[in-house]
Design an enzyme around this catalytic site. Structure first.
Site, PDB file in Angstrom:
ATOM      1  N   SER A  61       0.800  -1.233   0.000  1.00  0.00           N
ATOM      2  CA  SER A  61       0.000   0.000   0.000  1.00  0.00           C
ATOM      3  C   SER A  61       0.831   1.281   0.000  1.00  0.00           C
ATOM      4  O   SER A  61       0.284   2.370  -0.181  1.00  0.00           O
ATOM      5  CB  SER A  61      -0.935   0.010   1.215  1.00  0.00           C
ATOM      6  OG  SER A  61      -2.051  -0.809   0.971  1.00  0.00           O
ATOM      7  N   LYS A  64       0.346   3.692  -2.780  1.00  0.00           N
ATOM      8  CA  LYS A  64      -0.639   4.783  -2.784  1.00  0.00           C
ATOM      9  C   LYS A  64       0.007   6.159  -2.678  1.00  0.00           C
ATOM     10  O   LYS A  64      -0.647   7.171  -2.950  1.00  0.00           O
ATOM     11  CB  LYS A  64      -1.659   4.569  -1.669  1.00  0.00           C
ATOM     12  CG  LYS A  64      -2.498   3.301  -1.848  1.00  0.00           C
ATOM     13  CD  LYS A  64      -3.525   3.146  -0.736  1.00  0.00           C
ATOM     14  CE  LYS A  64      -4.392   1.905  -0.952  1.00  0.00           C
ATOM     15  NZ  LYS A  64      -3.760   0.672  -0.472  1.00  0.00           N
ATOM     16  N   SER A 121      -6.360   3.967   3.790  1.00  0.00           N
ATOM     17  CA  SER A 121      -5.627   3.082   2.871  1.00  0.00           C
ATOM     18  C   SER A 121      -6.580   2.275   1.985  1.00  0.00           C
ATOM     19  O   SER A 121      -6.350   1.091   1.693  1.00  0.00           O
ATOM     20  CB  SER A 121      -4.704   2.124   3.648  1.00  0.00           C
ATOM     21  OG  SER A 121      -3.752   1.549   2.777  1.00  0.00           O
TER      22      SER A 121
END
Length: 379
Positions: A61, A64, A121
């Site tokens: 993640s 991102k 997230s």
């Protein structure tokens, strides 16, 4: 303005080499059980600690951050706005993993999608943003790679907006440090969102997974990541006084390990290193005699602040040597290079910086020319 700054890697080497020669007591970085880590000063780029910083690993993640960077660029160029209403696609709605729980067919603002991606997230938020900006997640990944190229992230490849596993989706601690630093520097108005501790959407409140925000008041971002393939990772940034550190910890065994390891790295950096402005821009460093000019002398200084990161206790060993011509003859323009200064530590030159004129000094009149010509004969 002409710059003579040495490449950062050389400066790091010279500083460490100089200090080792003086047996300065600095312990090795803490052992934190990560596959790769890197700690740098955000302003000077000085490398405080590193382990395999160019090892290619799945970022999970942390991806991102690149998704956000592309979105911030789109906002900056006014291709999109925070008020845009995005219709949630079925693909976004069906996203696996962490989500902000957007619903298919409903409209969600870009502002909420960014908060859902940054704080919660949300993989669903990431995909929805990608589709809004580029039309599809595949085309969006092309934008991600184009921006990575522009940022000189030479060991990164992005295949999706969320960080879900893909064998051709990877990055490195070095590249992620570049990305984090770019977000902090270029988009401070959006970076502040990374310190948000919780966000509520659709009556569901989720906490920021970066628990350092609760543990250390100097930490104000930036992003966690975890998958089975990637392990547990965290990019964190802290600011104490005027010194900002960025810590990248990749591939630990647990959420606790990434948090504890990141805290240990931040504490290590602040305990043993300090960043300081050695010289300020546009302030006189030396006044130099000039000949055949309207004024008798000129003020010399530097065009940019000179900051350095050094082990604590080293700044009192810094010496600055000035190197200017014996005779400065003729008209001088503001910003003109007149010699240089050398920054030395333990007799090792760390950097050579141009000295520039801080003012104009036109050619003198006829009688000044004659007078100085005669004086120069005796000089």
């Amino acid at each position: 303005k002409k710059k003579l700054y040495l490449p950062l890697i050389i400066i790091n080497f010279l500083i460490h080499n100089s200090l080792w020669g003086q047996n300065l007591a600095i312990p090795a970085p803490p052992i934190i059980g990560a596959k790769s880590y890197l700690v740098i000063d955000s302003t000077t780029n000085f490398e405080i600690a590193a382990l395999e910083p160019n090892l290619k690993l799945p970022p999970a993640s942390i991806t991102k951050l690149m998704t956000a960077y592309v979105a911030f660029q789109a906002l900056k160029s006014k291709q999109i706005s925070l008020e845009d209403e995005v219709i949630v696609s079925e693909k976004a709605w069906r996203a696996e993993g962490s989500r902000m729980f957007i619903e298919v067919g409903k409209k969600v603002s870009v502002n909420n999608l960014l908060m859902g991606m940054i704080v919660q997230s949300g993989n669903d938020a990431s995909i929805a943003l990608a589709e809004h900006i580029a039309g599809s997640e595949a085309l969006f990944s092309d934008l991600m790679n184009q921006y990575a190229y522009q940022l000189n992230m030479t060991n990164s490849s992005f295949r999706n907006a969320s960080g879900l596993p893909d064998e051709d989706h990877y990055s490195t601690a070095n590249d992620l440090a570049i990305l984090a630093k770019s977000i902090i520097r270029e988009f401070p108005e959006y970076y502040k969102w990374y310190s948000t501790k919780e966000f509520t959407f659709n009556d569901i409140t989720q906490r920021n997974r970066n628990s350092l925000l609760w543990r250390d008041s100097s930490v104000d971002g930036i992003k966690t990541g975890s998958t089975n393939e990637a392990g547990y990772s965290l990019i964190s940034s802290a600011k104490r006084d005027d010194m900002r550190l960025i810590s990248i910890v990749l591939g630990t065994a647990s959420s606790k390990a990434r948090i504890d390891g990141s805290q240990a790295m931040i504490n290590y950096g602040y305990r043993f290193y300090k960043t300081k402005i050695l010289l300020k821009a546009n302030q006189e460093i030396i006044s130099a005699k000039t000949w055949k000019t309207e004024k008798e002398s000129i003020s010399l200084g530097i065009g940019e602040d000179i900051r350095m990161t050094l082990p604590r206790g080293s700044f009192n060993k810094i010496k600055i040597e000035k190197d200017i011509p014996n005779q400065i003859i003729g008209a001088i323009k503001e910003g003109q290079n007149i010699g240089n200064i050398k920054i030395k530590l333990n007799d090792i030159t760390l950097n050579t910086i141009p000295l520039i004129s801080l003012e104009n000094n036109p050619r003198g009149n006829f009688w000044k020319q004659i007078k100085d010509t005669i004086q120069l004969w005796f000089e």
